[in-house]
Design an enzyme around this catalytic site. Structure first.
Site, PDB file in Angstrom:
ATOM      1  N   ASP A  38      19.211  -1.196 -18.106  1.00 28.26           N
ATOM      2  CA  ASP A  38      19.275  -2.188 -19.179  1.00 28.26           C
ATOM      3  C   ASP A  38      19.362  -3.619 -18.650  1.00 28.26           C
ATOM      4  O   ASP A  38      19.881  -4.514 -19.315  1.00 28.26           O
ATOM      5  CB  ASP A  38      20.445  -1.885 -20.126  1.00 28.26           C
ATOM      6  CG  ASP A  38      21.772  -1.899 -19.404  1.00 28.26           C
ATOM      7  OD1 ASP A  38      21.764  -2.038 -18.161  1.00 28.26           O
ATOM      8  OD2 ASP A  38      22.809  -1.781 -20.067  1.00 28.26           O
ATOM      9  N   HIS A 243       1.739 -11.327   3.139  1.00 24.53           N
ATOM     10  CA  HIS A 243       2.643 -11.365   1.979  1.00 24.53           C
ATOM     11  C   HIS A 243       4.009 -10.780   2.332  1.00 24.53           C
ATOM     12  O   HIS A 243       4.604 -10.049   1.539  1.00 24.53           O
ATOM     13  CB  HIS A 243       2.009 -10.637   0.785  1.00 24.53           C
ATOM     14  CG  HIS A 243       0.831 -11.371   0.220  1.00 24.53           C
ATOM     15  ND1 HIS A 243      -0.104 -10.800  -0.597  1.00 24.53           N
ATOM     16  CD2 HIS A 243       0.439 -12.674   0.364  1.00 24.53           C
ATOM     17  CE1 HIS A 243      -1.034 -11.699  -0.924  1.00 24.53           C
ATOM     18  NE2 HIS A 243      -0.720 -12.839  -0.344  1.00 24.53           N
ATOM     19  N   ASP A 260       6.705 -19.866   3.423  1.00 19.30           N
ATOM     20  CA  ASP A 260       5.787 -20.174   2.322  1.00 19.30           C
ATOM     21  C   ASP A 260       6.613 -20.059   1.052  1.00 19.30           C
ATOM     22  O   ASP A 260       6.939 -18.946   0.615  1.00 19.30           O
ATOM     23  CB  ASP A 260       4.622 -19.173   2.340  1.00 19.30           C
ATOM     24  CG  ASP A 260       3.578 -19.464   1.267  1.00 19.30           C
ATOM     25  OD1 ASP A 260       3.872 -20.227   0.327  1.00 19.30           O
ATOM     26  OD2 ASP A 260       2.475 -18.905   1.375  1.00 19.30           O
ATOM     27  N   ASP A 271       3.523 -24.864  -4.015  1.00 19.26           N
ATOM     28  CA  ASP A 271       3.156 -23.790  -3.084  1.00 19.26           C
ATOM     29  C   ASP A 271       2.966 -24.404  -1.695  1.00 19.26           C
ATOM     30  O   ASP A 271       1.861 -24.818  -1.344  1.00 19.26           O
ATOM     31  CB  ASP A 271       1.871 -23.116  -3.591  1.00 19.26           C
ATOM     32  CG  ASP A 271       1.417 -21.958  -2.705  1.00 19.26           C
ATOM     33  OD1 ASP A 271       2.175 -21.569  -1.808  1.00 19.26           O
ATOM     34  OD2 ASP A 271       0.300 -21.462  -2.935  1.00 19.26           O
ATOM     35  N   HIS A 350      -7.592 -15.408   5.552  1.00 21.62           N
ATOM     36  CA  HIS A 350      -7.536 -15.571   4.092  1.00 21.62           C
ATOM     37  C   HIS A 350      -8.337 -16.806   3.691  1.00 21.62           C
ATOM     38  O   HIS A 350      -8.875 -17.513   4.544  1.00 21.62           O
ATOM     39  CB  HIS A 350      -6.085 -15.656   3.597  1.00 21.62           C
ATOM     40  CG  HIS A 350      -5.275 -16.713   4.283  1.00 21.62           C
ATOM     41  ND1 HIS A 350      -5.458 -18.062   4.069  1.00 21.62           N
ATOM     42  CD2 HIS A 350      -4.278 -16.623   5.212  1.00 21.62           C
ATOM     43  CE1 HIS A 350      -4.602 -18.751   4.803  1.00 21.62           C
ATOM     44  NE2 HIS A 350      -3.878 -17.901   5.529  1.00 21.62           N
ATOM     45  N   HIS A 354      -6.593 -22.562  -3.118  1.00 26.25           N
ATOM     46  CA  HIS A 354      -6.790 -22.077  -4.492  1.00 26.25           C
ATOM     47  C   HIS A 354      -6.290 -23.143  -5.460  1.00 26.25           C
ATOM     48  O   HIS A 354      -5.517 -24.024  -5.088  1.00 26.25           O
ATOM     49  CB  HIS A 354      -6.031 -20.750  -4.703  1.00 26.25           C
ATOM     50  CG  HIS A 354      -4.591 -20.802  -4.269  1.00 26.25           C
ATOM     51  ND1 HIS A 354      -3.592 -21.282  -5.087  1.00 26.25           N
ATOM     52  CD2 HIS A 354      -3.978 -20.482  -3.095  1.00 26.25           C
ATOM     53  CE1 HIS A 354      -2.434 -21.221  -4.440  1.00 26.25           C
ATOM     54  NE2 HIS A 354      -2.641 -20.751  -3.214  1.00 26.25           N
ATOM     55  N   HIS A 361      -1.539 -19.056  -8.234  1.00 24.48           N
ATOM     56  CA  HIS A 361      -2.997 -18.920  -8.069  1.00 24.48           C
ATOM     57  C   HIS A 361      -3.553 -19.221  -9.450  1.00 24.48           C
ATOM     58  O   HIS A 361      -3.698 -18.331 -10.281  1.00 24.48           O
ATOM     59  CB  HIS A 361      -3.373 -17.517  -7.600  1.00 24.48           C
ATOM     60  CG  HIS A 361      -2.836 -17.212  -6.228  1.00 24.48           C
ATOM     61  ND1 HIS A 361      -2.636 -15.946  -5.758  1.00 24.48           N
ATOM     62  CD2 HIS A 361      -2.448 -18.037  -5.221  1.00 24.48           C
ATOM     63  CE1 HIS A 361      -2.153 -16.000  -4.527  1.00 24.48           C
ATOM     64  NE2 HIS A 361      -2.027 -17.257  -4.180  1.00 24.48           N
ATOM     65  N   GLU A 387      -4.627 -24.576   2.854  1.00 23.52           N
ATOM     66  CA  GLU A 387      -3.710 -23.765   3.652  1.00 23.52           C
ATOM     67  C   GLU A 387      -4.395 -22.961   4.752  1.00 23.52           C
ATOM     68  O   GLU A 387      -4.359 -21.729   4.756  1.00 23.52           O
ATOM     69  CB  GLU A 387      -2.931 -22.817   2.744  1.00 23.52           C
ATOM     70  CG  GLU A 387      -3.770 -22.037   1.736  1.00 23.52           C
ATOM     71  CD  GLU A 387      -2.909 -21.109   0.884  1.00 23.52           C
ATOM     72  OE1 GLU A 387      -2.137 -20.327   1.449  1.00 23.52           O
ATOM     73  OE2 GLU A 387      -3.012 -21.171  -0.352  1.00 23.52           O
ATOM     74  N   TYR A 391      -3.628 -16.287  12.750  1.00 19.46           N
ATOM     75  CA  TYR A 391      -2.707 -15.147  12.832  1.00 19.46           C
ATOM     76  C   TYR A 391      -3.120 -14.294  14.032  1.00 19.46           C
ATOM     77  O   TYR A 391      -4.208 -13.722  14.050  1.00 19.46           O
ATOM     78  CB  TYR A 391      -2.758 -14.338  11.523  1.00 19.46           C
ATOM     79  CG  TYR A 391      -2.507 -15.235  10.325  1.00 19.46           C
ATOM     80  CD1 TYR A 391      -1.208 -15.537   9.914  1.00 19.46           C
ATOM     81  CD2 TYR A 391      -3.569 -15.846   9.652  1.00 19.46           C
ATOM     82  CE1 TYR A 391      -0.980 -16.407   8.859  1.00 19.46           C
ATOM     83  CE2 TYR A 391      -3.347 -16.708   8.592  1.00 19.46           C
ATOM     84  CZ  TYR A 391      -2.057 -16.992   8.206  1.00 19.46           C
ATOM     85  OH  TYR A 391      -1.842 -17.855   7.160  1.00 19.46           O
ATOM     86  N   ARG A 408       0.677 -20.997   9.445  1.00 20.63           N
ATOM     87  CA  ARG A 408      -0.039 -21.510   8.267  1.00 20.63           C
ATOM     88  C   ARG A 408       0.608 -22.844   7.907  1.00 20.63           C
ATOM     89  O   ARG A 408       1.830 -22.997   8.036  1.00 20.63           O
ATOM     90  CB  ARG A 408       0.065 -20.519   7.093  1.00 20.63           C
ATOM     91  CG  ARG A 408      -0.586 -21.024   5.808  1.00 20.63           C
ATOM     92  CD  ARG A 408      -0.845 -19.916   4.783  1.00 20.63           C
ATOM     93  NE  ARG A 408       0.344 -19.293   4.238  1.00 20.63           N
ATOM     94  CZ  ARG A 408       0.811 -18.108   4.561  1.00 20.63           C
ATOM     95  NH1 ARG A 408       0.179 -17.388   5.483  1.00 20.63           N
ATOM     96  NH2 ARG A 408       1.907 -17.623   4.018  1.00 20.63           N
ATOM     97  N   GLU A 410       0.445 -25.495   4.618  1.00 19.05           N
ATOM     98  CA  GLU A 410      -0.089 -25.536   3.248  1.00 19.05           C
ATOM     99  C   GLU A 410       0.465 -26.730   2.477  1.00 19.05           C
ATOM    100  O   GLU A 410       1.676 -26.892   2.356  1.00 19.05           O
ATOM    101  CB  GLU A 410       0.293 -24.232   2.522  1.00 19.05           C
ATOM    102  CG  GLU A 410      -0.138 -24.194   1.073  1.00 19.05           C
ATOM    103  CD  GLU A 410       0.097 -22.843   0.407  1.00 19.05           C
ATOM    104  OE1 GLU A 410       1.020 -22.102   0.849  1.00 19.05           O
ATOM    105  OE2 GLU A 410      -0.609 -22.528  -0.553  1.00 19.05           O
TER     106      GLU A 410
HETATM  107  N1  GLY Z   1       2.116 -18.487  -1.669  1.00 17.30           N
HETATM  108  C1  GLY Z   1       0.909 -17.851  -2.005  1.00 17.30           C
HETATM  109  C2  GLY Z   1      -0.241 -18.535  -1.452  1.00 17.30           C
HETATM  110  O1  GLY Z   1      -0.096 -19.376  -0.581  1.00 17.30           O
HETATM  111  O2  GLY Z   1      -1.344 -18.343  -1.886  1.00 17.30           O
HETATM  112 MN    MN Z   2       1.696 -20.394  -0.235  1.00 18.22          MN
HETATM  113 MN    MN Z   3      -1.230 -20.902  -1.615  1.00 18.13          MN
END
Ligand code: GLY
Ligand code: MN
Ligand code: MN
Length: 442
Positions: A38, A243, A260, A271, A350, A354, A361, A387, A391, A408, A410
């Site tokens: 609950d 992730h 991140d 982000d 990647h 975005h 996203h 970003e 890697y 990374r 970003e």
């Molecule tokens: N934090 C998700 C991305 O960078 O797309």
């Molecule tokens: Mn990110």
């Molecule tokens: Mn991102």
């Protein structure tokens, strides 16, 4: 609310403008999601519903009607005031106050929803909704439609055209207003300060979740109550899991920490990613990879202006990364061939970025062609992440000194009339500035 109610009224008017004459649109609010038994996850409003209403309760419905003369009407259905429920679960706005506060043309409590919506559906030619947002809602729509159809013999007519309007809303959401940009600038400032706090508090031997706690404190303390997405706090080789959100391990000497994380403010996401040395000093090998990612990031951000596309930014990033990886001996061969083969994708696994907005996203078409190039020309008011990353997992077949490095960087960048504005400059990203910040107080 940081965004004035009149902006929400204008968004509804803009949507109605695009509707066909004699049509109706129905949007449902988000649902509460059970965590276990609950207890529920913190409520997150459906972003399309929020965009059109600013109303932040579950179990609500927005109906927009455009009549045959082109006049529009907005109706909100929401939970009734209920002293017992409110004592247990929190205050409800109620239909009366919602009309005034959120400037709808009319509001009803949910007990009237069936009779009112069925009446509004009658004799409309088109019905706009967003499918697959919520199974119960899709079923409810078809139930109302069949009830209208059951009156066909008595002269009723149900809409014959069902239109999924997600792309109409996506196009509206893609171009941000100056009020939206102000909120996103603030979400970025709060998030940048959280990254600075993480750099300042990081010490060898701490656990990833302890750094996560520092970041979330800074978000919440400054009004961004919730992270916009699961924060990634990844020490060493964990950064090579894109992730990674376990955030459960100890931070080791001579390793990097990739964070991140972005706060959500008034529904809008930040982000930001930064990667820095756990002990405050980059090793020579870490410096080489870091500088390469930073050069790629800066070169692509500097190219942002109206008319440019993600495809063109990707070309810039591929050039920088391929040249750099060749110089470091991580890639070998002929530059042009490696570019053609997109060889750097082995380590840059990647996309470059975005759209960003109410969703991390965010919605909006990228105009992708058969070669998977994103050709959408940038326009002022579009905001995106940039970003790039590299890697190199522990088992990569490269010089040992590079293994286990995941980096990374970003930032969140808005397109302006003449170029761009980078919202994420509140947190350092050059090697010198990061090392200087981390040396403070050590
Ligand atoms: N934090 C998700 C991305 O960078 O797309
Ligand atoms: Mn990110
Ligand atoms: Mn991102």
């Amino acid at each position: 609310m940081l965004i004035d109610v009149q902006e929400f009224v204008a968004r509804r008017a803009c949507f109605i403008d695009q509707m066909e004459l004699n049509s109706i649109a129905i949007f449902c609010a988000g649902e509460e999601v059970t965590r276990s038994n609950d207890t529920e996850f913190p409520f997150c409003q459906n972003k399309n519903f929020f965009y059109l209403t600013g109303f932040n309760e579950p179990e609500a419905l927005l109906v927009l009607v455009k009549n045959a003369l082109g006049q529009g009407q907005s109706t909100l259905f929401c939970r009734d005031k209920d002293p017992l429920q409110e004592v247990w679960h929190g205050r409800r706005v109620g239909a009366e106050l919602a009309k005034e506060t959120y400037a709808f043309d009319q509001t009803f409590t949910l007990e009237h929803v069936d009779e009112e919506v069925i009446e509004m559906l009658k004799h409309k030619s088109s019905l706009y909704t967003i499918h697959n947002e919520n199974d119960g809602f899709d079923a409810q729509i078809f139930d109302w439609l069949s009830q209208v159809k059951s009156g066909v013999k008595a002269g009723d007519k149900a809409p014959s055209q069902l239109i999924d309007c997600s792309s109409m809303l996506a196009e509206m959401r893609l171009i941000k207003s100056s009020a939206e940009l102000d909120v996103m600038r603030k979400a970025n400032d709060i998030s940048a300060n959280a990254h600075v706090r993480a750099m300042r508090s990081c010490k060898v031997g701490m656990f990833e979740y302890q750094i996560e706690a520092e970041i979330h404190h800074e978000f919440a303390f400054n009004g961004a109550r919730h992270p916009a997405y699961g924060s990634i706090v990844a020490g060493g080789d964990n950064a090579n899991i894109l992730h990674y959100t376990d955030n459960s391990e100890a931070l080791n000497d001579n390793e990097l920490l990739l964070i991140d994380a972005g706060g959500e403010l008034e529904g809008y996401a930040a982000d930001i990613t930064r990667t820095f040395p756990v002990n405050g000093k980059f090793t020579p090998a870490q410096k080489e990879i870091y500088q390469l990612v930073l050069d790629a990031q800066i070169a692509s951000i500097d190219a942002i202006k109206p008319g440019v596309s993600f495809a063109e930014l990707n070309d810039i990033v591929h050039q920088v990364l391929t040249k750099g990886l060749l110089e470091l001996g991580i890639l070998t061969g002929d530059f042009d061939t490696l570019m053609e083969e997109k060889a750097c994708k082995k380590y840059f696994i990647h996309g470059l970025g975005h759209w960003l907005g109410l969703d991390v996203h965010d919605v909006g078409d990228y105009d992708i062609d058969e070669d998977r190039r994103q050709n959408r020309a940038f326009e002022p008011g579009m905001i995106m992440t940039i970003e790039p990353g590299l890697y190199i997992p522990l088992d990569a077949e490269v010089d040992e000194k590079y293994r286990g490095i995941g980096i990374r960087i970003e930032d969140n960048v808005v397109v302006t009339e003449t170029g761009f504005e980078n919202f994420s400059l509140g947190v350092p990203k050059t090697i010198e500035a990061i090392e200087a910040l981390m040396a403070e107080g050590k």
